[in-house]
Design a protein around this motif. Structure first.
Motif, mmCIF file in Angstrom:
data_model
loop_
_atom_site.group_PDB
_atom_site.id
_atom_site.type_symbol
_atom_site.label_atom_id
_atom_site.label_comp_id
_atom_site.label_asym_id
_atom_site.label_seq_id
_atom_site.Cartn_x
_atom_site.Cartn_y
_atom_site.Cartn_z
ATOM 1 N N THR A 165 -3.900 -4.454 -8.916
ATOM 2 C CA THR A 165 -3.457 -3.148 -8.438
ATOM 3 C C THR A 165 -4.573 -2.133 -8.585
ATOM 4 N N SER A 166 -4.874 -1.437 -7.503
ATOM 5 C CA SER A 166 -5.823 -0.330 -7.534
ATOM 6 C C SER A 166 -5.036 0.977 -7.594
ATOM 7 N N ASN A 167 -5.380 1.820 -8.554
ATOM 8 C CA ASN A 167 -4.707 3.103 -8.744
ATOM 9 C C ASN A 167 -5.682 4.220 -8.404
ATOM 10 N N ASP A 168 -5.411 4.911 -7.290
ATOM 11 C CA ASP A 168 -6.240 6.035 -6.838
ATOM 12 C C ASP A 168 -7.714 5.667 -6.689
ATOM 13 N N ASP B 62 7.522 13.481 -0.022
ATOM 14 C CA ASP B 62 8.420 14.306 -0.832
ATOM 15 C C ASP B 62 8.500 13.758 -2.248
ATOM 16 N N ALA B 63 7.368 13.288 -2.755
ATOM 17 C CA ALA B 63 7.322 12.652 -4.075
ATOM 18 C C ALA B 63 7.053 13.674 -5.176
ATOM 19 N N HIS B 64 7.038 13.171 -6.398
ATOM 20 C CA HIS B 64 6.848 14.040 -7.562
ATOM 21 C C HIS B 64 5.381 14.293 -7.860
ATOM 22 N N ALA B 65 4.481 13.514 -7.247
ATOM 23 C CA ALA B 65 3.057 13.638 -7.555
ATOM 24 C C ALA B 65 2.235 13.017 -6.431
ATOM 25 N N ASN B 66 0.931 13.313 -6.412
ATOM 26 C CA ASN B 66 0.009 12.695 -5.473
ATOM 27 C C ASN B 66 -0.526 11.401 -6.085
ATOM 28 N N ASN B 67 -0.387 10.313 -5.341
ATOM 29 C CA ASN B 67 -0.805 9.023 -5.898
ATOM 30 C C ASN B 67 -1.104 8.050 -4.773
ATOM 31 N N GLU B 68 -2.010 7.109 -5.047
ATOM 32 C CA GLU B 68 -2.360 6.072 -4.086
ATOM 33 C C GLU B 68 -2.467 4.740 -4.825
ATOM 34 N N LEU B 69 -1.560 3.839 -4.526
ATOM 35 C CA LEU B 69 -1.521 2.531 -5.170
ATOM 36 C C LEU B 69 -1.618 1.436 -4.115
ATOM 37 N N VAL B 70 -2.435 0.430 -4.383
ATOM 38 C CA VAL B 70 -2.493 -0.753 -3.530
ATOM 39 C C VAL B 70 -2.399 -1.973 -4.431
ATOM 40 N N THR B 71 -1.428 -2.834 -4.172
ATOM 41 C CA THR B 71 -1.201 -4.029 -4.985
ATOM 42 C C THR B 71 -1.288 -5.274 -4.114
ATOM 43 N N VAL B 72 -1.975 -6.280 -4.624
ATOM 44 C CA VAL B 72 -2.020 -7.589 -3.975
ATOM 45 C C VAL B 72 -1.503 -8.623 -4.963
ATOM 46 N N GLN B 73 -0.450 -9.317 -4.577
ATOM 47 C CA GLN B 73 0.085 -10.433 -5.373
ATOM 48 C C GLN B 73 -0.390 -11.726 -4.727
ATOM 49 N N ALA B 74 -1.095 -12.551 -5.502
ATOM 50 C CA ALA B 74 -1.598 -13.823 -5.001
ATOM 51 C C ALA B 74 -1.075 -14.951 -5.880
ATOM 52 N N ALA B 75 -1.460 -16.165 -5.548
ATOM 53 C CA ALA B 75 -0.957 -17.324 -6.278
ATOM 54 C C ALA B 75 -1.412 -17.330 -7.737
ATOM 55 N N ALA C 17 0.860 -1.185 0.000
ATOM 56 C CA ALA C 17 0.000 0.000 0.000
ATOM 57 C C ALA C 17 0.893 1.232 0.000
ATOM 58 N N GLU C 18 0.801 2.005 -1.062
ATOM 59 C CA GLU C 18 1.693 3.158 -1.239
ATOM 60 C C GLU C 18 0.882 4.432 -1.417
ATOM 61 N N LYS C 19 1.251 5.456 -0.673
ATOM 62 C CA LYS C 19 0.591 6.756 -0.807
ATOM 63 C C LYS C 19 1.661 7.837 -0.884
ATOM 64 N N ASP C 20 1.622 8.636 -1.941
ATOM 65 C CA ASP C 20 2.611 9.679 -2.170
ATOM 66 C C ASP C 20 1.951 11.052 -2.136
ATOM 67 N N ARG C 21 2.700 12.022 -1.644
ATOM 68 C CA ARG C 21 2.277 13.415 -1.668
ATOM 69 C C ARG C 21 3.370 14.247 -2.320
ATOM 70 N N GLU C 22 2.955 15.255 -3.080
ATOM 71 C CA GLU C 22 3.903 16.075 -3.835
ATOM 72 C C GLU C 22 4.516 17.144 -2.927
#
Length: 210
Positions: A136-139, A118-131, A48-53
């Protein structure tokens, strides 16, 4: 915004004593894209990744105000108990959050929460890797599903209200139904306390440095 997990525990205890329903506003659990991620079986990795510019906020405030949502989403996505947890926080000289990391392990899966202020853009990514698939959900707007059959990209309907896309309306309806029917809390107190406890542990990593 609670800054002490003990306060959260006390609030839930008070609500129980008064016979009222207290629900934590973790709306992302109810966002349709995240619900799709939750339904993926045999999870191995959750990120789960959340970036702010280039956003400057006091580190403690940023953990409780922003990072907590990614923490809760990631822990909620886990389908097994937590067996280990470590955290790392990078701050500038003014004590403002630059990057925050939380690593959580289970017997069969691992979770990584990443917050970059301190990122280059505002973004919210959540990735689930399963068998059998990687999703991946983007924003909360786009869902990318990769399997051996290929890649599918799904978009939320253009006309869908933001409160539906981000789960606010769905959470509100679930809360009202629980109140009217006497049903279970749509966000269990135990899971809400666990997410707050994880954030308290993150804050403790740099509180100890003072």
């Amino acid at each position: 915004m609670a800054t002490d997990v003990n306060v959260v525990r006390e609030l839930y205890a008070l609500a129980k004593q008064k016979g009222v329903l207290l629900t934590c506003g973790f709306n992302r659990r109810f966002a349709p894209n995240n619900v799709a991620l939750k339904q993926l079986p045999n999870k191995q990795m959750i990120v789960a990744e959340k970036d702010r510019e280039h956003t400057l906020q006091d580190a403690e405030f940023a953990v409780w105000d922003l990072m907590i949502h990614s923490v809760d989403t990631a822990l909620w996505l886990m389908d097994e108990p937590v067996t280990g947890q470590t955290a790392r926080v990078l701050r500038n000289d003014a004590g403002e959050l630059l990057q925050g990391y939380l690593t959580v392990t289970g017997v069969h899966s691992q979770v990584q929460v990443i917050t970059n202020m301190d990122a280059h853009a505002n973004n919210e990514l959540v990735t689930v890797q399963a068998a059998d698939a990687r999703m991946t959900s983007n924003d909360l707007l786009q869902l990318r599903v990769a399997t051996t059959s290929g890649i599918q990209i799904q978009h939320r309907p253009d006309w869908e209200p933001t409160l539906e896309t981000r789960g606010f309306a769905i959470l509100t309806r679930a809360f009202l139904k629980a109140v009217s029917d006497g049903g279970a809390n749509p966000v269990s107190p135990e899971s809400a306390i666990a997410s707050h406890a994880a954030c308290a542990a993150i804050v403790a990593t740099f509180k100890a440095e003072k």
